[in-house]
Design an enzyme around this catalytic site. Structure first.
Site, PDB file in Angstrom:
ATOM      1  N   GLY A  97       2.257 -11.010  10.489  1.00 45.36           N
ATOM      2  CA  GLY A  97       3.292 -10.330  11.599  1.00 45.36           C
ATOM      3  C   GLY A  97       3.341 -11.424  12.802  1.00 45.36           C
ATOM      4  O   GLY A  97       4.389 -11.617  13.258  1.00 45.36           O
TER       5      GLY A  97
ATOM      6  N   CYS B 130      -3.254   1.636   6.748  1.00 46.60           N
ATOM      7  CA  CYS B 130      -3.194   0.943   7.988  1.00 46.60           C
ATOM      8  C   CYS B 130      -3.845   2.321   9.195  1.00 46.60           C
ATOM      9  O   CYS B 130      -4.187   2.397  10.013  1.00 46.60           O
ATOM     10  CB  CYS B 130      -1.934   0.339   8.681  1.00 46.60           C
ATOM     11  SG  CYS B 130      -0.535   1.175   8.648  1.00 46.60           S
TER      12      CYS B 130
ATOM     13  N   GLU C 169       9.178   3.131  14.412  1.00 44.75           N
ATOM     14  CA  GLU C 169       9.877   3.423  12.992  1.00 44.75           C
ATOM     15  C   GLU C 169      10.011   4.927  13.020  1.00 44.75           C
ATOM     16  O   GLU C 169       9.217   5.804  13.703  1.00 44.75           O
ATOM     17  CB  GLU C 169       8.933   2.993  11.919  1.00 44.75           C
ATOM     18  CG  GLU C 169       8.819   1.525  11.785  1.00 44.75           C
ATOM     19  CD  GLU C 169       8.555   0.981  10.571  1.00 44.75           C
ATOM     20  OE1 GLU C 169       9.355   0.667   9.612  1.00 44.75           O
ATOM     21  OE2 GLU C 169       7.066   0.772  10.102  1.00 44.75           O
TER      22      GLU C 169
ATOM     23  N   GLU D 171       4.679  -3.705  12.108  1.00 45.08           N
ATOM     24  CA  GLU D 171       3.723  -2.830  11.844  1.00 45.08           C
ATOM     25  C   GLU D 171       2.440  -3.238  11.388  1.00 45.08           C
ATOM     26  O   GLU D 171       2.507  -3.795  10.118  1.00 45.08           O
ATOM     27  CB  GLU D 171       3.978  -1.345  11.021  1.00 45.08           C
ATOM     28  CG  GLU D 171       4.981  -0.395  11.924  1.00 45.08           C
ATOM     29  CD  GLU D 171       4.509   0.060  13.449  1.00 45.08           C
ATOM     30  OE1 GLU D 171       3.117   0.122  13.428  1.00 45.08           O
ATOM     31  OE2 GLU D 171       5.306   0.511  14.034  1.00 45.08           O
TER      32      GLU D 171
ATOM     33  N   ASN E 174       0.689  -1.243  -0.017  1.00 40.90           N
ATOM     34  CA  ASN E 174       0.125  -0.004   0.016  1.00 40.90           C
ATOM     35  C   ASN E 174       0.751   1.147   0.061  1.00 40.90           C
ATOM     36  O   ASN E 174       0.453   2.309  -0.428  1.00 40.90           O
ATOM     37  CB  ASN E 174      -0.836  -0.041   1.415  1.00 40.90           C
ATOM     38  CG  ASN E 174      -0.418   0.094   2.528  1.00 40.90           C
ATOM     39  OD1 ASN E 174       0.754  -0.512   2.681  1.00 40.90           O
ATOM     40  ND2 ASN E 174      -1.034   0.634   3.565  1.00 40.90           N
TER      41      ASN E 174
ATOM     42  N   GLY F 262       2.653  -4.948   7.575  1.00 43.15           N
ATOM     43  CA  GLY F 262       1.629  -5.779   6.761  1.00 43.15           C
ATOM     44  C   GLY F 262       0.463  -6.425   7.910  1.00 43.15           C
ATOM     45  O   GLY F 262       0.070  -5.527   8.882  1.00 43.15           O
ATOM     46  N   SER F 263      -0.097  -7.421   7.372  1.00 44.91           N
ATOM     47  CA  SER F 263      -1.069  -7.861   8.176  1.00 44.91           C
ATOM     48  C   SER F 263      -0.865  -8.503   9.524  1.00 44.91           C
ATOM     49  O   SER F 263       0.332  -8.867   9.915  1.00 44.91           O
ATOM     50  CB  SER F 263      -2.017  -9.270   7.544  1.00 44.91           C
ATOM     51  OG  SER F 263      -1.355 -10.332   7.507  1.00 44.91           O
TER      52      SER F 263
HETATM   53  C1  UN1 Z   1       0.486   7.485   6.499  1.00 46.38           C
HETATM   54  O1  UN1 Z   1      -0.799   7.506   6.865  1.00 46.38           O
HETATM   55  O2  UN1 Z   1       0.669   8.817   6.130  1.00 46.38           O
HETATM   56  O3  UN1 Z   1       0.709   0.925   5.940  1.00 46.38           O
HETATM   57  C2  UN1 Z   1       1.396   6.250   6.583  1.00 46.38           C
HETATM   58  C3  UN1 Z   1       0.265   1.859   6.369  1.00 46.38           C
HETATM   59  C4  UN1 Z   1       1.069   2.778   7.164  1.00 46.38           C
HETATM   60  C5  UN1 Z   1       1.744   4.009   6.818  1.00 46.38           C
HETATM   61  C6  UN1 Z   1       0.709   4.957   6.901  1.00 46.38           C
HETATM   62  N1  UN1 Z   1       2.275   1.787   7.695  1.00 46.38           N
HETATM   63  O4  UN1 Z   1      -0.639   2.605   6.079  1.00 46.38           O
END
Ligand code: UN1
Length: 479
Positions: free
Chosen positions: A231, A282, A459, A248, A150, A226-227
């Site tokens: 994870g 996410c 991160e 994450e 994504n 990821g998911s």
């Molecule tokens: C954002 O909202 O700018 O996978 C970043 C994702 C997050 C990154 C979002 N790790 O959507």
């Protein structure tokens, strides 16, 4: 077209053991390219090359590392249109968003070029006479990076850049759905003069390529976005191999709209947070928690603006919402739309759209009259779908906001300092947004969540040093 895009291992472009197709979700007739799938032996070779190269990279010094990262940033900037077009084509993000993401990736490399010069430690007085203590940060060695589809350039950037800045070598495994952007990044890194083996790219499915990377004995740490199920599997394998891990994962992010919110701000933050990037973030706002006294006005205006969103081909200049990334994701989204109706919501939008190209287009959906215990309010959908939950006061709003297994980002729209302050203190999440969308973060500050969203150190920003370095404490007695 027939040329197969290859993996990058030990400074050379490798064929791999199979080939995967990369198709445009805006137009299934558009075959973007064929990408080489790394074999388990390729992954092992990449990790061995990374281990070998890391020894020199660890002592290359901050200027060398900063210079490389600056050259990579310049390479991304120079090839911005090519990278962003590839991103929009393979992921389905509209071109304006793809350009913004590509710029963010270059900024991330620039930020860590600066950080490479600021790797600092501590000098601390000992409790014993005549002894000096020094605490320094050292690289870990080889890090394995597993990135999602994504944010195909920003997330690789915010893992690769700190890994290299702090003296580690990298094996990157990008998502199967978006190898094109990662391959361009590998090309840019190679062209920037990265020493052989310091950066490696292995493409292919998580089940074979990802698993081989996770289990490789050279890999000292794993960073994954990821998911949740993947994870969890990575954390288990990492524990078996005694590897450091940073995960994450999902979100079910709340956006609370209080009675005193500026309606325009609230609608715009919700529209952006819930639906931009097709809701495939996410950090997306998937639960709009709205005070009863502003509920109808908010829902009317939001519904009007959602219905007006132009869904279309990611590269068409007037598109505001691109396609869903894949057939599987679309099927899952549509099943959640049906589930929302079955659970008793009034569903607005959410249907599949047939446009002039064959793609995975879906009208954004609002699930009105939702209740917190519904599955559509508990499970991460990862599509252009947002539930609207009506509440009667701040305490109920906060309770609903926290009524989730996740805790990534949480927002509130209010003009009250008291509400904003209480919310910031009591909401269970790694990031809090006041009058701004839950999604769309800066690149130089910590990123991550609480509860089921994240695991391990944060991160981004200076916080990334916690994950990508290990500390060494020396005691010196001068005699
Ligand atoms: C954002 O909202 O700018 O996978 C970043 C994702 C997050 C990154 C979002 N790790 O959507």
């Amino acid at each position: 077209m027939s040329r197969i895009q290859r993996n990058f291992v030990a400074g050379a472009w490798w064929e791999g053991a199979g080939v995967m197709e990369n198709r445009n979700p805006s137009d299934l007739d558009d075959l973007i390219g064929l990408y080489a799938i790394a074999s388990p032996e390729d992954v092992a070779d990449a990790c061995a090359a990374a281990a070998e190269a890391q020894r020199a990279w660890a002592v290359a010094g901050p200027q060398v590392r900063a210079d490389l990262l600056h050259r990579i940033a310049r390479g991304i900037a120079k090839r911005e249109t090519e990278v962003a077009t590839m991103l929009a084509r393979e992921e389905g993000k509209i071109l304006a968003e793809a350009i913004a993401e590509t710029r963010r990736a270059a900024q991330v490399f620039r930020f860590y070029a600066g950080e490479a010069l600021r790797v600092a430690g501590d000098a601390i007085a000992s409790v014993r006479q005549g002894i000096d203590i020094e605490v320094v940060r050292e690289p870990l060695g080889v890090v394995g990076l597993i990135t999602p589809w994504n944010f195909p350039i920003a997330i690789p950037a915010w893992k690769v850049a700190p890994a290299l800045a702090y003296g580690n070598s990298v094996v990157l495994k990008p998502a199967e759905l978006t190898p094109g952007t990662a391959r361009l990044l590998a090309r840019i890194i190679a062209d920037a003069g990265c020493p052989v083996g310091v950066f490696n790219l292995v493409m292919g499915p998580g089940t074979s390529v990802g698993a081989a990377l996770v289990d490789d004995p050279h890999v000292k740490a794993l960073s994954f976005t990821g998911s949740v199920p993947t994870g969890r599997r990575i954390a288990q394998s990492a524990a078996a191999g005694m590897k450091r891990v940073q995960l994450e994962m999902g979100g079910k992010n709340p956006m609370v709209i209080m009675e005193d919110a500026d309606l325009e701000v609230a609608v715009s933050a919700s529209l952006n947070g819930s639906f931009f990037s097709t809701g495939q973030r996410c950090t997306a706002s998937s639960r709009l928690i709205v005070h009863a006294s502003i509920h109808d006005a908010f829902v009317d205006e939001l519904s009007r603006q959602v219905a007006a969103l132009k869904v279309g081909h990611a590269l068409a200049p007037d598109s505001q919402i691109g396609p869903v990334v894949s057939a599987e994701q679309l099927a899952s989204n549509l099943a959640y739309v049906d589930l929302a109706a079955a659970e008793g919501c009034e569903v607005r939008g959410g249907e599949r759209l047939a446009l002039s190209t064959q793609g995975f287009f879906q009208r954004p959906a609002l699930f009105l009259g939702a209740r917190s215990e519904m599955r559509v309010c508990q499970e991460e959908i990862f599509g252009p779908c947002a539930s609207v939950i009506k509440v009667s006061d701040f305490d109920e709003a906060l309770h609903v906001a926290n009524d989730t297994a996740f805790g990534l980002s949480a927002g509130i729209c209010t003009r009250s300092l008291r509400y904003a302050r209480e919310f910031r203190r009591r909401v269970q999440s790694g990031m809090v947004m006041v009058n701004v969308p839950t999604a769309g973060v800066d690149y130089h500050v910590p990123f991550g969540g609480s509860k089921g969203s994240s695991f391990g150190p944060r991160e981004q920003g200076r916080a990334a040093a916690e994950f990508y370095t290990s500390s060494k404490t020396s005691y010196v007695f001068a005699g």
